[in-house]
Enzyme design. Structure first.
Site, PDB file in Angstrom:
ATOM      1  N   TYR A 151      34.641  12.860  31.811  1.00 49.85           N
ATOM      2  CA  TYR A 151      34.275  14.209  31.381  1.00 49.85           C
ATOM      3  C   TYR A 151      35.409  14.838  30.574  1.00 49.85           C
ATOM      4  O   TYR A 151      35.172  15.452  29.524  1.00 49.85           O
ATOM      5  CB  TYR A 151      33.953  15.066  32.606  1.00 49.85           C
ATOM      6  CG  TYR A 151      33.524  16.470  32.271  1.00 49.85           C
ATOM      7  CD1 TYR A 151      32.238  16.719  31.799  1.00 49.85           C
ATOM      8  CD2 TYR A 151      34.389  17.553  32.426  1.00 49.85           C
ATOM      9  CE1 TYR A 151      31.834  18.007  31.489  1.00 49.85           C
ATOM     10  CE2 TYR A 151      33.991  18.834  32.122  1.00 49.85           C
ATOM     11  CZ  TYR A 151      32.713  19.063  31.650  1.00 49.85           C
ATOM     12  OH  TYR A 151      32.319  20.334  31.335  1.00 49.85           O
ATOM     13  N   LYS A 155      35.336  16.331  26.580  1.00 49.58           N
ATOM     14  CA  LYS A 155      35.708  17.687  26.175  1.00 49.58           C
ATOM     15  C   LYS A 155      36.948  17.679  25.287  1.00 49.58           C
ATOM     16  O   LYS A 155      37.099  18.524  24.403  1.00 49.58           O
ATOM     17  CB  LYS A 155      35.929  18.563  27.412  1.00 49.58           C
ATOM     18  CG  LYS A 155      34.644  18.802  28.203  1.00 49.58           C
ATOM     19  CD  LYS A 155      33.530  19.377  27.327  1.00 49.58           C
ATOM     20  CE  LYS A 155      32.262  19.640  28.094  1.00 49.58           C
ATOM     21  NZ  LYS A 155      31.178  20.207  27.241  1.00 49.58           N
TER      22      LYS A 155
END
Length: 301
Positions: A151, A155
């Protein structure tokens, strides 16, 4: 129902009720902007349609879905789009040593490639309106969010992509804002469906991993409404020269949500600060103790 003459328009992805996208839709709607709310399942958008918003089907991982949405939006807005909010996202909590690459690819498809595809597809409408792109990133882009390496990578990719996109679109009058989002109440982040593989080296601290699954919902978590109001207020702010944007106008970087202020401040001190904080906060010191005890038992055996 389409926008009124002269009314600004905003297209938001990932607008399922209970999430950030839904709250952003309501915040823009309250400010008089015509909202185009999207979701893979349009049935969940019934209440927003009743409020006068346009609701469309959109899967940001499917080229044909993006193309169809682009054509529908062009017909609704006359080929101009004032705001594109790339909010659709997928959480991913697994230790780096336990990652399934096909699973990681799915996360990148939504969190990174979906953002890139939407910006490319709607660039013509944004240029026509000299609009604003808002890419919803995360503090995970700069934070060693233990058990969130995949994750964090998505980002981080979004922030790097957005910086370059900002310069490429500047000559055309299109602005790019990156939302560095901290802990915010969200349905997707509340799901605990991921589990450790039986052979994971972290099974010995399974409880630490399970607490980590909902960390963002239990640590200085901010309500979606509060976050959305602040974001929309900045999006609708007037333009200011570069140096003054962060305080008075539409900033290039929008920091909000739990821990956002502390994370921003830490960027001035050095990455070691967040390393120390996250290591202890997630529970890696506990893992150290468990491993030391295992070594002690081996020596006694």
């Amino acid at each position: 129902m389409g926008p009124k003459p002269g009314q600004k328009t905003a297209l938001i992805t990932g607008c399922t009720p209970g999430g950030i996208g839904h709250a952003i839709c309501l915040a823009f709607h309250t400010k008089g902007v015509h909202v185009i709310a999207t979701a893979r399942n349009p049935a969940v958008l019934t209440e927003m349609a009743a409020l006068g918003m346009t609701t469309l089907t959109l899967d940001v991982t499917k080229e044909e879905s993006i193309k169809a949405c682009h054509e529908e939006v062009a017909g609704i807005t006359g080929g101009k789009l004032d705001f594109l909010v790339n909010n659709a996202g997928r959480t991913h909590t697994h230790p780096a040593t336990d990652l399934s690459i096909p699973d990681v690819r799915e996360t990148f498809e939504t969190n990174v490639f979906g953002v890139m595809a939407m910006c490319a597809a709607f660039s013509d409408q944004l240029i026509a309106a000299k609009g604003l792109i808002i890419n919803i990133a995360s503090l995970a882009a700069i934070t060693p969010y233990v058990f969130g390496s995949a994750y964090c990578a998505t980002k981080g990719a979004v922030t790097a992509y957005s910086r370059t996109l900002r310069l490429e679109l500047k000559p055309f009058g299109v602005r790019v804002m990156v939302a560095m989002t901290g802990t915010v109440r969200s349905q997707i982040a509340s799901k605990t469906h991921r589990t450790l593989p039986e052979n994971s080296i972290y099974q010995r601290v399974k409880d630490v991993f399970e607490r980590r699954l909902t960390f963002s919902q239990n640590n200085a978590t901010v309500g979606t409404d509060e976050y959305a109001r602040k974001l929309v207020a900045k999006a609708l702010a007037p333009e200011w020269p570069l140096v003054l944007r962060s305080w008075f106008g539409r900033p290039d970087w929008f920091w909000a949500g739990g821990w956002a202020g502390k994370a921003w401040f830490s960027t001035w001190l050095g990455e070691w600060v967040l390393d120390v904080v996250m290591y202890r906060m997630i529970g890696m010191k506990h893992l150290e103790r468990v491993l030391r005890e295992e070594e002690r038992q081996k020596k006694l055996a």
